[in-house]
Design an enzyme around this catalytic site. Sequence first.
Site, PDB file in Angstrom:
ATOM      1  N   ARG A  10      71.363-110.500  34.061  1.00 28.80           N
ATOM      2  CA  ARG A  10      71.198-109.828  32.763  1.00 28.80           C
ATOM      3  C   ARG A  10      71.126-108.322  33.004  1.00 28.80           C
ATOM      4  NH1 ARG A  10      66.251-112.298  29.839  1.00 28.80           N
ATOM      5  NH2 ARG A  10      67.621-114.083  29.510  1.00 28.80           N
ATOM      6  N   CYS A  40      71.719-119.440  20.639  1.00 28.61           N
ATOM      7  CA  CYS A  40      71.374-119.118  22.028  1.00 28.61           C
ATOM      8  C   CYS A  40      72.400-119.749  22.968  1.00 28.61           C
ATOM      9  CB  CYS A  40      69.982-119.633  22.359  1.00 28.61           C
ATOM     10  SG  CYS A  40      69.949-121.415  22.616  1.00 28.61           S
ATOM     11  N   CYS A  75      71.962-123.043  30.716  1.00 31.33           N
ATOM     12  CA  CYS A  75      70.515-122.911  30.582  1.00 31.33           C
ATOM     13  C   CYS A  75      69.797-124.170  31.079  1.00 31.33           C
ATOM     14  CB  CYS A  75      70.124-122.632  29.138  1.00 31.33           C
ATOM     15  SG  CYS A  75      68.331-122.514  28.990  1.00 31.33           S
ATOM     16  N   LYS A 123      56.229-112.509  30.360  1.00 34.66           N
ATOM     17  CA  LYS A 123      57.179-111.524  29.826  1.00 34.66           C
ATOM     18  C   LYS A 123      56.541-110.723  28.687  1.00 34.66           C
ATOM     19  CE  LYS A 123      60.073-114.865  28.727  1.00 34.66           C
ATOM     20  NZ  LYS A 123      61.108-115.727  28.132  1.00 34.66           N
ATOM     21  N   LYS A 148      57.693-107.893  25.382  1.00 26.46           N
ATOM     22  CA  LYS A 148      58.869-107.406  24.655  1.00 26.46           C
ATOM     23  C   LYS A 148      58.495-106.377  23.592  1.00 26.46           C
ATOM     24  CE  LYS A 148      61.438-111.613  25.495  1.00 26.46           C
ATOM     25  NZ  LYS A 148      62.164-112.768  24.930  1.00 26.46           N
ATOM     26  N   ARG A 180      60.529-106.101  28.931  1.00 22.06           N
ATOM     27  CA  ARG A 180      61.983-106.339  28.951  1.00 22.06           C
ATOM     28  C   ARG A 180      62.740-105.230  28.222  1.00 22.06           C
ATOM     29  NH1 ARG A 180      62.870-111.924  29.602  1.00 22.06           N
ATOM     30  NH2 ARG A 180      61.298-112.759  31.015  1.00 22.06           N
ATOM     31  N   CYS A 231      66.600-125.505  22.544  1.00 25.50           N
ATOM     32  CA  CYS A 231      65.246-125.984  22.873  1.00 25.50           C
ATOM     33  C   CYS A 231      64.250-125.117  22.113  1.00 25.50           C
ATOM     34  CB  CYS A 231      65.002-125.937  24.386  1.00 25.50           C
ATOM     35  SG  CYS A 231      64.449-124.338  24.986  1.00 25.50           S
ATOM     36  N   CYS A 273      65.063-118.564  21.918  1.00 24.00           N
ATOM     37  CA  CYS A 273      65.852-117.387  22.327  1.00 24.00           C
ATOM     38  C   CYS A 273      66.742-116.843  21.209  1.00 24.00           C
ATOM     39  CB  CYS A 273      66.692-117.717  23.553  1.00 24.00           C
ATOM     40  SG  CYS A 273      65.690-118.245  24.945  1.00 24.00           S
TER      41      CYS A 273
HETATM   42 FE1  SRM Z   1      65.210-116.495  26.287  1.00 23.99          FE
HETATM   43  C1  SRM Z   1      64.065-118.443  28.790  1.00 23.99           C
HETATM   44  C2  SRM Z   1      68.342-116.890  27.347  1.00 23.99           C
HETATM   45  C3  SRM Z   1      66.164-114.064  24.181  1.00 23.99           C
HETATM   46  C4  SRM Z   1      62.248-116.821  24.568  1.00 23.99           C
HETATM   47  N1  SRM Z   1      66.044-117.438  27.865  1.00 23.99           N
HETATM   48  C5  SRM Z   1      65.386-118.157  28.821  1.00 23.99           C
HETATM   49  C6  SRM Z   1      66.335-118.564  29.957  1.00 23.99           C
HETATM   50  C7  SRM Z   1      66.269-117.496  30.998  1.00 23.99           C
HETATM   51  C8  SRM Z   1      66.133-119.970  30.529  1.00 23.99           C
HETATM   52  C9  SRM Z   1      65.239-120.147  31.724  1.00 23.99           C
HETATM   53  O1  SRM Z   1      64.098-119.667  31.728  1.00 23.99           O
HETATM   54  O2  SRM Z   1      65.670-120.827  32.649  1.00 23.99           O
HETATM   55  C10 SRM Z   1      67.671-118.525  29.177  1.00 23.99           C
HETATM   56  C11 SRM Z   1      68.931-118.282  30.023  1.00 23.99           C
HETATM   57  C12 SRM Z   1      70.097-119.048  29.442  1.00 23.99           C
HETATM   58  C13 SRM Z   1      71.392-118.703  30.047  1.00 23.99           C
HETATM   59  O3  SRM Z   1      72.038-119.605  30.627  1.00 23.99           O
HETATM   60  O4  SRM Z   1      71.831-117.572  29.913  1.00 23.99           O
HETATM   61  C14 SRM Z   1      67.359-117.550  28.081  1.00 23.99           C
HETATM   62  N2  SRM Z   1      66.904-115.571  25.946  1.00 23.99           N
HETATM   63  C15 SRM Z   1      68.131-115.928  26.412  1.00 23.99           C
HETATM   64  C16 SRM Z   1      69.239-115.155  25.735  1.00 23.99           C
HETATM   65  C17 SRM Z   1      70.422-114.861  26.648  1.00 23.99           C
HETATM   66  C18 SRM Z   1      69.685-115.940  24.482  1.00 23.99           C
HETATM   67  C19 SRM Z   1      70.969-115.497  23.844  1.00 23.99           C
HETATM   68  O5  SRM Z   1      71.798-116.388  23.628  1.00 23.99           O
HETATM   69  O6  SRM Z   1      71.140-114.319  23.527  1.00 23.99           O
HETATM   70  C20 SRM Z   1      68.443-113.924  25.263  1.00 23.99           C
HETATM   71  C21 SRM Z   1      68.390-112.841  26.286  1.00 23.99           C
HETATM   72  C22 SRM Z   1      67.645-111.661  25.764  1.00 23.99           C
HETATM   73  C23 SRM Z   1      67.647-110.474  26.663  1.00 23.99           C
HETATM   74  O7  SRM Z   1      68.681-109.806  26.737  1.00 23.99           O
HETATM   75  O8  SRM Z   1      66.610-110.157  27.241  1.00 23.99           O
HETATM   76  C24 SRM Z   1      67.059-114.530  25.107  1.00 23.99           C
HETATM   77  N3  SRM Z   1      64.331-115.545  24.725  1.00 23.99           N
HETATM   78  C25 SRM Z   1      64.948-114.640  23.918  1.00 23.99           C
HETATM   79  C26 SRM Z   1      64.179-114.421  22.732  1.00 23.99           C
HETATM   80  C27 SRM Z   1      64.582-113.554  21.544  1.00 23.99           C
HETATM   81  C28 SRM Z   1      64.009-112.183  21.630  1.00 23.99           C
HETATM   82  O9  SRM Z   1      63.439-111.789  22.647  1.00 23.99           O
HETATM   83  O10 SRM Z   1      64.140-111.471  20.637  1.00 23.99           O
HETATM   84  C29 SRM Z   1      63.057-115.229  22.841  1.00 23.99           C
HETATM   85  C30 SRM Z   1      61.961-115.409  21.762  1.00 23.99           C
HETATM   86  C31 SRM Z   1      61.032-114.269  21.691  1.00 23.99           C
HETATM   87  C32 SRM Z   1      59.911-114.454  22.666  1.00 23.99           C
HETATM   88  O11 SRM Z   1      60.014-114.014  23.791  1.00 23.99           O
HETATM   89  O12 SRM Z   1      58.919-115.096  22.286  1.00 23.99           O
HETATM   90  C33 SRM Z   1      63.162-115.921  24.101  1.00 23.99           C
HETATM   91  N4  SRM Z   1      63.426-117.422  26.658  1.00 23.99           N
HETATM   92  C34 SRM Z   1      62.372-117.504  25.797  1.00 23.99           C
HETATM   93  C35 SRM Z   1      61.378-118.375  26.347  1.00 23.99           C
HETATM   94  C36 SRM Z   1      60.027-118.751  25.694  1.00 23.99           C
HETATM   95  C37 SRM Z   1      58.979-117.760  25.991  1.00 23.99           C
HETATM   96  C38 SRM Z   1      57.640-118.203  25.506  1.00 23.99           C
HETATM   97  O13 SRM Z   1      56.846-117.363  25.108  1.00 23.99           O
HETATM   98  O14 SRM Z   1      57.333-119.379  25.555  1.00 23.99           O
HETATM   99  C39 SRM Z   1      61.897-118.853  27.571  1.00 23.99           C
HETATM  100  C40 SRM Z   1      61.221-119.819  28.553  1.00 23.99           C
HETATM  101  C41 SRM Z   1      60.157-119.179  29.353  1.00 23.99           C
HETATM  102  O15 SRM Z   1      59.980-117.972  29.385  1.00 23.99           O
HETATM  103  O16 SRM Z   1      59.438-119.946  29.990  1.00 23.99           O
HETATM  104  C42 SRM Z   1      63.190-118.245  27.724  1.00 23.99           C
HETATM  105 FE1  SF4 Z   2      67.895-122.044  26.841  1.00 20.06          FE
HETATM  106 FE2  SF4 Z   2      66.129-122.853  25.085  1.00 20.06          FE
HETATM  107 FE3  SF4 Z   2      66.585-120.257  25.398  1.00 20.06          FE
HETATM  108 FE4  SF4 Z   2      68.408-121.738  24.244  1.00 20.06          FE
HETATM  109  S1  SF4 Z   2      66.341-121.394  23.462  1.00 20.06           S
HETATM  110  S2  SF4 Z   2      68.792-120.252  25.882  1.00 20.06           S
HETATM  111  S3  SF4 Z   2      68.206-123.665  25.306  1.00 20.06           S
HETATM  112  S4  SF4 Z   2      65.690-121.585  26.900  1.00 20.06           S
END
Ligand code: SRM
Ligand code: SF4
Length: 581
Positions: A84, A446, A452, A224, A226, A153, A491, A495
Amino acid sequence: MPDKILDLSKPVPEDHEHVEHIKEASDYLRGTIVEGLNDPITGAIASDDTQLTKFHGSYMQDDRELRNERRHSKLEPAYSFMIRVRVPGGICSAEQYLDMDRIANTLANKTLKLTTRQAFQFHGVVKRNLKPLMQGIIRAKMDSIAACGDVNRNVMCNPNPYQSEVHQEVYDACCAISDHLTPNTSAYYEIWMDGEKVEGTPKFRTETGGDDEPIYTRRYLPRKFKIAVAIPPNNDVDIFANDIGLIAIEKDGNLEGFNVAVGGGMGMTHGMPETYPRLASVIGFASTDRIVEVCEAIMTIQRDYGCRTNRKHARFKYTIDDYGLEFIKDEIASRTGTALDETRDYSFDNNGDQYGWLKGTNGKWNLTLFIEGGRVKDTKSLKLMTALREIAEECGECDFRLTGNQNLMIGNISEADKENIEAKLKAYKIGEYGGLSGLRRNSIACVALPTCGLAMAESERYLPTLITKIEDICETVGLRDDDIVIRMTGCPNGCGRPYLGEIGFVGKAPGKYNLYLGAGFAGERLNKLYRENINETQILDELKPILESYAKEREEGERFGDFTIRQGYVKATVEGKDFHA
Ligand code: SRM
Ligand code: SF4
């Protein structure tokens, strides 16, 4: 006054999460990453190091569709890496965009993912290509440090500083916050560049900083973190989903400062009601000159008091719900020496992107394009990647900007280039946004499968098809052009910010989703579960009567999310803790 959880004078307590021990022992994020990269026997790196590479912006993944086949053939999983690239405020030059395009086509899977946080992602990078790829990013004067991991981030804001003076000031503030909160460790350049300095690279600190992490400490954050900044009335970066959401307050065309909101986050786990999405609470106002120190103060409150024994409880939203907002406000006052001022009036009216052409304060043009699921790639029918590459090659001074809704803005376009770009888009049959339904242009999906590791169901590869089917219903009832925010994730981690969708889908199992309704159109209210674990036929059967009745019975200007609450389909979610009620 609660006791701090972070105590650097003592070893990491036994009951702290394993990741806490890994961080402590890592020598500022080094671990044995170098040894792992040099090991030719496996396509993987050591498990503990996979936690550390996140801080460097990379996740180890494996192709989930090949898992069974490889297991039967007694092969290790098809490991690859996702990387990323942080782009604070979403802006990069055309030249940098071309670097991203070249890297994607030579070292990754020939696609670029534009993320929901204004970053680029590369997928499918095999281990031997990881270091060359990182070097490519750094030589492009970009970086991936802190794109993932227990740190602050990518800081988000509207990516068009030419929209007004205030937009420029907000963009500058966004970059200042990002820069200030970037980790200090020299491990990043040491591991990926063998210590080489690249002129102009953001935050190359080995000369000045060394390994001391005055803000993070050697244990970094519990989880994390944000930050996003929005300029009313447009909440295009969904500030309430962030640990810190800043709302720009202007007076007579000048930026006065920011309302400060704290404790937003989307992630939860199915079947665990103690986990829930929460929207950030607005707690006061800080002038522009104070905003960096206020952000540092808030982030360090979370560093000191955030839970380190249970990662599912470690986000700032839970720290706030555990200790209360008054505690957070008092701590900000004591850490900065000044209390926050009274919150100023503001109002948001949308959380989407403004598509099409917009003239900037500098007389140049900006064009926002819809990018479905944020995926830039070439297919047989649409050569999107090629078209964007050609635009970047030919457009002179223009720049490329990522929005928080996975879309792309091409900015700073001269009058002459405007015509060329229009001709190019026409030649490649790429609509700016015209012709898209109100649902599609307000959609986010997402990544989910196949990369993922946490996905339970499809998202990016499926939402476009589902939208086509829902569009048929909308067409019949006359809602084709109505803006309705629709979001899907594979899930419950959130995201694609699905709990802010007026229609939200969250994957439960292959082909099965939870359906949520009732979010606010401007990202100011969470939605609520309407139906659980349903398949496509059930989704369409559930949505049809609601859309029909919305078409007939809505009040003047009433948004779909508000309508589903007024009609009693779901109860309004007032705060995170009542999300499951
Ligand atoms: Fe996310 C984990 C993709 C924005 C909440 N996110 C992941 C992972 C890295 C999976 C992993 O941990 O193994 C995903 C990688 C998938 C892949 O194959 O690329 C992933 N997240 C993404 C992206 C690429 C989604 C997208 O389609 O755009 C976004 C990348 C953002 C960036 O450039 O930094 C992305 N993730 C978000 C957001 C939205 C936001 O930040 O506005 C959230 C919700 C906001 C938040 O943080 O609460 C988000 N991602 C999560 C979570 C749940 C965190 C939590 O508090 O429980 C995980 C899982 C974790 O951290 O354990 C996660
Ligand atoms: Fe993966 Fe869940 Fe985030 Fe979608 S919402 S990219 S399935 S961790």
